[in-house]
Design a protein around this motif. Structure first.
Motif, PDB file in Angstrom:
ATOM      1  N   GLY A 132      52.807 -50.032 -34.385  1.00 62.38           N
ATOM      2  CA  GLY A 132      52.887 -51.910 -34.356  1.00 62.38           C
ATOM      3  C   GLY A 132      54.108 -52.335 -33.626  1.00 62.38           C
ATOM      4  O   GLY A 132      55.000 -51.379 -33.734  1.00 62.38           O
ATOM      5  N   ALA A 133      54.491 -53.504 -33.189  1.00 65.42           N
ATOM      6  CA  ALA A 133      55.808 -54.456 -33.310  1.00 65.42           C
ATOM      7  C   ALA A 133      56.123 -53.732 -34.358  1.00 65.42           C
ATOM      8  O   ALA A 133      55.490 -53.890 -35.338  1.00 65.42           O
ATOM      9  CB  ALA A 133      55.227 -55.693 -32.764  1.00 65.42           C
ATOM     10  N   GLY A 134      57.221 -53.639 -33.681  1.00 65.75           N
ATOM     11  CA  GLY A 134      59.427 -52.498 -35.365  1.00 65.75           C
ATOM     12  C   GLY A 134      58.547 -51.888 -35.570  1.00 65.75           C
ATOM     13  O   GLY A 134      59.434 -51.125 -37.079  1.00 65.75           O
ATOM     14  N   GLU A 135      57.738 -51.436 -35.597  1.00 67.83           N
ATOM     15  CA  GLU A 135      57.276 -49.627 -36.259  1.00 67.83           C
ATOM     16  C   GLU A 135      58.157 -48.536 -35.693  1.00 67.83           C
ATOM     17  O   GLU A 135      58.316 -47.731 -36.349  1.00 67.83           O
ATOM     18  CB  GLU A 135      55.866 -49.318 -35.876  1.00 67.83           C
ATOM     19  CG  GLU A 135      54.944 -49.892 -37.629  1.00 67.83           C
ATOM     20  CD  GLU A 135      54.128 -49.853 -37.101  1.00 67.83           C
ATOM     21  OE1 GLU A 135      53.236 -48.774 -36.970  1.00 67.83           O
ATOM     22  OE2 GLU A 135      52.256 -50.854 -37.281  1.00 67.83           O
ATOM     23  N   GLY A 136      58.406 -48.850 -34.298  1.00 66.08           N
ATOM     24  CA  GLY A 136      59.123 -47.610 -33.414  1.00 66.08           C
ATOM     25  C   GLY A 136      58.111 -46.947 -33.207  1.00 66.08           C
ATOM     26  O   GLY A 136      56.779 -46.626 -33.475  1.00 66.08           O
ATOM     27  N   VAL A 162      48.005 -54.603 -40.235  1.00 65.37           N
ATOM     28  CA  VAL A 162      47.833 -52.824 -39.847  1.00 65.37           C
ATOM     29  C   VAL A 162      48.996 -52.782 -40.781  1.00 65.37           C
ATOM     30  O   VAL A 162      50.507 -52.602 -40.289  1.00 65.37           O
ATOM     31  CB  VAL A 162      47.762 -52.560 -39.363  1.00 65.37           C
ATOM     32  CG1 VAL A 162      47.495 -50.854 -39.072  1.00 65.37           C
ATOM     33  CG2 VAL A 162      46.289 -53.158 -38.920  1.00 65.37           C
ATOM     34  N   TRP A 163      49.303 -51.239 -42.381  1.00 65.23           N
ATOM     35  CA  TRP A 163      50.396 -50.838 -42.563  1.00 65.23           C
ATOM     36  C   TRP A 163      50.156 -49.569 -42.444  1.00 65.23           C
ATOM     37  O   TRP A 163      49.452 -48.960 -42.190  1.00 65.23           O
ATOM     38  CB  TRP A 163      50.377 -51.373 -44.017  1.00 65.23           C
ATOM     39  CG  TRP A 163      51.120 -52.551 -44.331  1.00 65.23           C
ATOM     40  CD1 TRP A 163      51.116 -53.418 -44.177  1.00 65.23           C
ATOM     41  CD2 TRP A 163      52.055 -52.367 -45.756  1.00 65.23           C
ATOM     42  NE1 TRP A 163      51.693 -54.812 -44.673  1.00 65.23           N
ATOM     43  CE2 TRP A 163      52.182 -54.005 -45.683  1.00 65.23           C
ATOM     44  CE3 TRP A 163      52.793 -51.934 -47.103  1.00 65.23           C
ATOM     45  CZ2 TRP A 163      53.310 -54.555 -46.996  1.00 65.23           C
ATOM     46  CZ3 TRP A 163      53.526 -52.288 -47.309  1.00 65.23           C
ATOM     47  CH2 TRP A 163      53.816 -53.799 -47.719  1.00 65.23           C
ATOM     48  N   PRO A 164      51.092 -48.915 -41.718  1.00 60.82           N
ATOM     49  CA  PRO A 164      51.332 -47.480 -40.572  1.00 60.82           C
ATOM     50  C   PRO A 164      51.726 -46.463 -42.324  1.00 60.82           C
ATOM     51  O   PRO A 164      52.344 -46.714 -42.545  1.00 60.82           O
ATOM     52  CB  PRO A 164      52.606 -47.513 -39.604  1.00 60.82           C
ATOM     53  CG  PRO A 164      53.622 -48.703 -40.141  1.00 60.82           C
ATOM     54  CD  PRO A 164      52.676 -49.824 -41.597  1.00 60.82           C
ATOM     55  N   VAL A 165      50.660 -45.474 -41.486  1.00 61.12           N
ATOM     56  CA  VAL A 165      51.390 -44.176 -42.965  1.00 61.12           C
ATOM     57  C   VAL A 165      51.661 -43.133 -41.343  1.00 61.12           C
ATOM     58  O   VAL A 165      50.874 -42.868 -40.356  1.00 61.12           O
ATOM     59  CB  VAL A 165      50.070 -43.717 -43.506  1.00 61.12           C
ATOM     60  CG1 VAL A 165      50.806 -42.404 -43.892  1.00 61.12           C
ATOM     61  CG2 VAL A 165      49.709 -44.785 -44.073  1.00 61.12           C
ATOM     62  N   ARG A 166      52.805 -42.565 -41.755  1.00 61.13           N
ATOM     63  CA  ARG A 166      53.763 -41.229 -40.585  1.00 61.13           C
ATOM     64  C   ARG A 166      52.225 -40.307 -40.825  1.00 61.13           C
ATOM     65  O   ARG A 166      51.236 -39.989 -41.469  1.00 61.13           O
ATOM     66  CB  ARG A 166      54.634 -41.049 -41.753  1.00 61.13           C
ATOM     67  CG  ARG A 166      56.353 -41.973 -41.665  1.00 61.13           C
ATOM     68  CD  ARG A 166      57.377 -41.122 -40.770  1.00 61.13           C
ATOM     69  NE  ARG A 166      57.323 -40.910 -42.511  1.00 61.13           N
ATOM     70  CZ  ARG A 166      58.355 -41.402 -43.677  1.00 61.13           C
ATOM     71  NH1 ARG A 166      58.717 -42.612 -43.478  1.00 61.13           N
ATOM     72  NH2 ARG A 166      58.416 -41.377 -44.330  1.00 61.13           N
ATOM     73  N   GLU A 167      52.763 -40.093 -39.447  1.00 57.20           N
ATOM     74  CA  GLU A 167      52.068 -38.529 -38.516  1.00 57.20           C
ATOM     75  C   GLU A 167      52.824 -37.018 -39.290  1.00 57.20           C
ATOM     76  O   GLU A 167      54.163 -37.550 -39.313  1.00 57.20           O
ATOM     77  CB  GLU A 167      51.665 -38.583 -37.496  1.00 57.20           C
ATOM     78  CG  GLU A 167      50.242 -38.190 -37.544  1.00 57.20           C
ATOM     79  CD  GLU A 167      49.912 -38.118 -35.781  1.00 57.20           C
ATOM     80  OE1 GLU A 167      49.049 -39.142 -35.111  1.00 57.20           O
ATOM     81  OE2 GLU A 167      51.074 -37.666 -34.809  1.00 57.20           O
ATOM     82  N   THR A 168      52.099 -36.151 -39.485  1.00 58.46           N
ATOM     83  CA  THR A 168      53.293 -35.035 -39.233  1.00 58.46           C
ATOM     84  C   THR A 168      52.560 -33.892 -38.581  1.00 58.46           C
ATOM     85  O   THR A 168      51.096 -34.706 -37.876  1.00 58.46           O
ATOM     86  CB  THR A 168      53.054 -34.874 -40.571  1.00 58.46           C
ATOM     87  OG1 THR A 168      51.533 -34.497 -41.431  1.00 58.46           O
ATOM     88  CG2 THR A 168      53.739 -35.453 -41.206  1.00 58.46           C
ATOM     89  N   ALA A 169      53.016 -32.930 -38.884  1.00 61.03           N
ATOM     90  CA  ALA A 169      52.454 -32.104 -37.420  1.00 61.03           C
ATOM     91  C   ALA A 169      50.417 -31.253 -38.058  1.00 61.03           C
ATOM     92  O   ALA A 169      49.823 -31.162 -37.915  1.00 61.03           O
ATOM     93  CB  ALA A 169      52.972 -30.358 -37.625  1.00 61.03           C
ATOM     94  N   SER A 170      51.020 -31.132 -39.587  1.00 63.81           N
ATOM     95  CA  SER A 170      49.312 -31.493 -40.076  1.00 63.81           C
ATOM     96  C   SER A 170      48.472 -32.553 -40.537  1.00 63.81           C
ATOM     97  O   SER A 170      47.833 -33.037 -40.523  1.00 63.81           O
ATOM     98  CB  SER A 170      49.808 -30.935 -41.704  1.00 63.81           C
ATOM     99  OG  SER A 170      49.483 -32.036 -42.006  1.00 63.81           O
ATOM    100  N   GLY A 171      48.709 -34.111 -39.620  1.00 66.88           N
ATOM    101  CA  GLY A 171      48.175 -34.752 -39.651  1.00 66.88           C
ATOM    102  C   GLY A 171      48.624 -35.855 -39.695  1.00 66.88           C
ATOM    103  O   GLY A 171      49.113 -36.933 -39.668  1.00 66.88           O
ATOM    104  N   VAL A 172      48.491 -35.889 -41.864  1.00 62.14           N
ATOM    105  CA  VAL A 172      48.849 -37.431 -42.185  1.00 62.14           C
ATOM    106  C   VAL A 172      50.267 -37.128 -43.301  1.00 62.14           C
ATOM    107  O   VAL A 172      49.945 -35.685 -43.637  1.00 62.14           O
ATOM    108  CB  VAL A 172      48.181 -37.722 -42.788  1.00 62.14           C
ATOM    109  CG1 VAL A 172      48.649 -39.341 -43.645  1.00 62.14           C
ATOM    110  CG2 VAL A 172      46.617 -37.918 -42.096  1.00 62.14           C
ATOM    111  N   ASP A 173      51.503 -37.241 -43.363  1.00 63.03           N
ATOM    112  CA  ASP A 173      52.216 -37.189 -44.623  1.00 63.03           C
ATOM    113  C   ASP A 173      51.556 -37.986 -45.407  1.00 63.03           C
ATOM    114  O   ASP A 173      51.292 -39.546 -45.975  1.00 63.03           O
ATOM    115  CB  ASP A 173      53.363 -38.038 -43.513  1.00 63.03           C
ATOM    116  CG  ASP A 173      55.037 -38.165 -44.582  1.00 63.03           C
ATOM    117  OD1 ASP A 173      54.279 -38.156 -46.242  1.00 63.03           O
ATOM    118  OD2 ASP A 173      55.558 -38.360 -43.948  1.00 63.03           O
ATOM    119  N   LEU A 174      51.151 -37.525 -46.636  1.00 55.74           N
ATOM    120  CA  LEU A 174      50.252 -37.956 -47.843  1.00 55.74           C
ATOM    121  C   LEU A 174      51.039 -38.305 -48.441  1.00 55.74           C
ATOM    122  O   LEU A 174      50.951 -39.391 -49.495  1.00 55.74           O
ATOM    123  CB  LEU A 174      50.584 -37.062 -48.259  1.00 55.74           C
ATOM    124  CG  LEU A 174      48.492 -35.913 -47.963  1.00 55.74           C
ATOM    125  CD1 LEU A 174      48.382 -35.032 -48.025  1.00 55.74           C
ATOM    126  CD2 LEU A 174      47.890 -37.092 -47.623  1.00 55.74           C
ATOM    127  N   GLY A 175      52.168 -38.126 -48.534  1.00 54.11           N
ATOM    128  CA  GLY A 175      53.575 -38.416 -49.571  1.00 54.11           C
ATOM    129  C   GLY A 175      53.723 -40.222 -49.139  1.00 54.11           C
ATOM    130  O   GLY A 175      54.188 -41.202 -50.233  1.00 54.11           O
TER     131      GLY A 175
END
Lengths: 450, 450
Positions: free
Chosen positions: A399-403, A159-172
């Protein structure tokens, strides 16, 4: 259990068994069990005050009557439908389609619905279907529900993480991760998210983000796995934003539905909507739902038609609307979220000395609190032991290592009484004061020594 | 569904989706659906005449009373036990342990029991736990239940066949296959079998074979996966032979239990007994059941406690004996097996011209018929179309390339009435006569041409 001669070694068993994702629930349950007197902001289960065992026979009769009168099924066949082996994709697909049209504006072909053993099985099945090869990965908005990570680990998939922002998803970041995965010869198959009142962050995507996500999915040939267990529990009466699936004109969304929070978890009834068309070797095109159904037949054969019938009875008694069915529960969730917010504001004023902040979800079960100390497993244990209050370290949702989440707690108020919320917040205040003091103390100790 | 623009290609989905094992059930169901007027010896589901929807509320009340009176649980907790999320390993483990002691002479620690979504999930979980690495394989007595093959395929694991004999298992071949697997750098983890009235062959292991199997398992460090859905349905009142698990002094057996045939399939309640001790990294020893439970928490979270409660109610109403609970069903199975045998003897006398033979299982649902023509999928379709009778080609119970069963049919009488058995056998006779005649005919045609 210790000391006995072992029969097997853990390293000879599947590696997911030593994955932190699978330990998370055990650890949290174990802490809760060791401190039964603690007030708990940790439990994410639905409100249970209105559960009624006496309603079960009525729900069952309601479904029986529906089959007999509306569908013209004879009594013997009704009995077989509920008690025998049955249709792998389930027996309440038409009612679920009716519900999706009514409550979510989703126009789902009943044939594209697979009824599953809770939403967890739906997640597993979708991942199994899509993540065919070793290099197939799934993207997921982080922090994320541990069940998604766990299902992927059962299949040895990343599973690769995608960052969250205040509006929900960091599309970039989503686009970057797609590119990074492909550059690493991985195949990103789908991106998992909870667009409405996410577990654990409580966030909801705005309409613009929803549309942009669909456009990215189209452009980068990605599927979106939309998990929606909490969407109905909006804290006000404004119109709810459309689900991704309601906006999905290009069949980019696999919708994951749960009835655990809108009916009751003990039914273990969830479902998925997979209307994607699959080209087969014979050049015939089949529904992805039918392919997933084949996998299900080798995993659990079918979802209990008896609990499907009971859940369907509840649906039918409310004209197939879960909004209508959950008015009482929703009133409790609204009240509790308000009490939590007001209680936090009173105890941690922005102008005060304790640097505690929190987000303000527009509904759902969860609020994320940011505190001026490491909110890790040790802090949780300390909190339970010395202050009698439980919460969930946000680190468990990365996830492990994602911080991420190192100074954050997930607070859930779904099963609490007003008195428990009040008492819990008092204890949280004493924990924060203690820890902030310790920190200040250790600073001055250091100064004293220096 | 054809002609629509595809969204996905089958070759991008998991390879199990094009595996014959997963097509088998679809194919058989589809033939049955196309010939609804045919008499069916194909359905392996349990007898349903005694199913009673009105009994469901009573079973539920019985379990409620048990919790309240025998276990001292308060009504709020009873409601939560049945309707909320709950214990991953299940809530009826003590009753299942009581049943195993009573009906099977198995002394199972309730903590070693994991309640599963039917026996199919139990199989999947055990394979997931044991077949950790790519080179881990499972052995299985062939012909075998397709669900075992399917579960292994979902995990990309190989199933190696072990030949069947008149006494159930070719023990020499088992040892050969263990050696062959190891020589090929594979790790054989377990051998799957149904020792009592196997699906599809109906065979039962004699006591000597059971003991020899356990000795081989011990000597070659192998586990045995004992699946026992039909064991109670012995056709006479002689003492039943002990299960492998009852003989298992060295914790070599993982027992797979089903309540589908002894209660009803719609509950989707099965279980496994895994009392093996696992050495962990921290040197503590844990039960294999607890490790499997972690996997389950990421697959289906828990088995519906509502259907567990209903099944447990039925158990309690019969003093926890499924032998007692299934007397009426067993009488039907005995009658049907007798009628099948008598009907076969009458129509295919050993001295007659039609070279048809069959085995004589001492109980269960299945008889294997050997016929003088290829009993393949084409023959089944021909049989359904021209003679109005359905059966299951035994070839479906062998893996690709394994061969076997080419001239054999599985006949199941579990859901048939005496009239259907009689009519079905008449039709079988006409099919065999037709096919034998065709064969004879084509021989004389060839002679005529020659």
């Amino acid at each position: 259990m210790t000391g006995a001669e072992p029969d097997l070694l853990i390293e000879d068993l599947h590696s997911s068994l030593v994955d932190p994702a699978l330990e998370t629930m055990n650890f949290l349950n174990e802490v809760a069990a060791r401190f039964p007197g603690a007030v708990s902001f940790a439990a994410g289960r639905p409100h249970e005050e209105f559960y009624d065992l006496d309603a079960i026979p009525r729900h069952l009769r309601t479904f029986q009557r529906y089959l007999e009168r509306e569908k013209g099924v004879d009594p013997g066949e009704v009995r077989r439908t509920v008690l025998q082996y049955g249709r792998t994709k389930g027996v309440i697909h038409e009612l679920l389609a009716r519900n999706l049209r009514l409550d979510e504006g989703i126009d789902a072909d009943p044939q594209s619905i697979v009824v599953t053993v809770g939403c967890q099985e739906a997640m597993f099945l979708v991942l199994r279907a899509l993540c065919a090869h070793e290099d197939d990965i799934v993207l997921a908005v982080a922090p994320r529900y541990v069940g998604l990570t766990g299902a992927a680990r059962l299949l040895d998939r990343e599973v690769w993480p995608v960052r969250e922002t205040a509006s929900g998803v960091d599309l970039g970041h989503l686009v970057e991760q797609i590119a990074a995965a492909r550059a690493a010869s991985k195949r990103p198959r789908a991106c998992y998210l909870i667009p409405d009142f996410a577990n654990p962050s409580g966030l909801r995507l705005d309409l613009g983000t929803r549309k942009a996500l669909l456009a990215i999915a189209e452009r980068h040939d990605l599927l979106l796995l939309e998990d929606n267990p909490y969407g109905l529990f909006q804290a006000d009466d404004e119109p709810r934003p459309p689900t991704l699936k309601a906006l999905d004109t290009g069949r980019r969304v696999i919708y994951l539905g749960s009835l655990a929070k809108t009916c009751f978890p003990g039914a273990r009834v969830g479902y998925l909507v997979a209307d994607q068309r699959v080209a087969t070797a014979t050049s015939a095109t089949v529904l992805l739902a039918d392919e997933i159904s084949k996998l299900k037949s080798m995993l659990t054969i079918n979802t209990s038609p008896l609990t499907q019938a009971i859940v369907a009875g509840r649906l039918l008694e409310h004209g197939c609307s879960l909004v209508a069915a959950t008015r009482a529960e929703n009133a409790v969730y609204r009240r509790n979220m308000r009490l939590l917010r007001e209680g936090l504001e009173r105890r941690f004023p922005r102008s005060g000395p304790l640097k505690v902040t929190w987000n303000a979800p527009a509904g759902g079960f969860f609020v994320v609190l940011t505190v001026p100390f490491a909110a890790d497993d040790d802090a949780l244990e300390y909190s339970a032991r010395h202050h009698g209050v439980l919460w969930t370290p946000m680190t468990h949702f990365y996830g492990a290592g994602e911080g991420g989440g190192t100074h954050q707690m997930r607070l859930s108020v779904s099963v609490m009484t007003p008195e428990q919320i009040d008492a819990g917040l008092e204890r949280l205040l004493s924990l924060v004061t203690d820890r902030a003091g310790q920190k200040a103390g250790s600073v001055s100790d250091a100064q004293g020594k220096g």
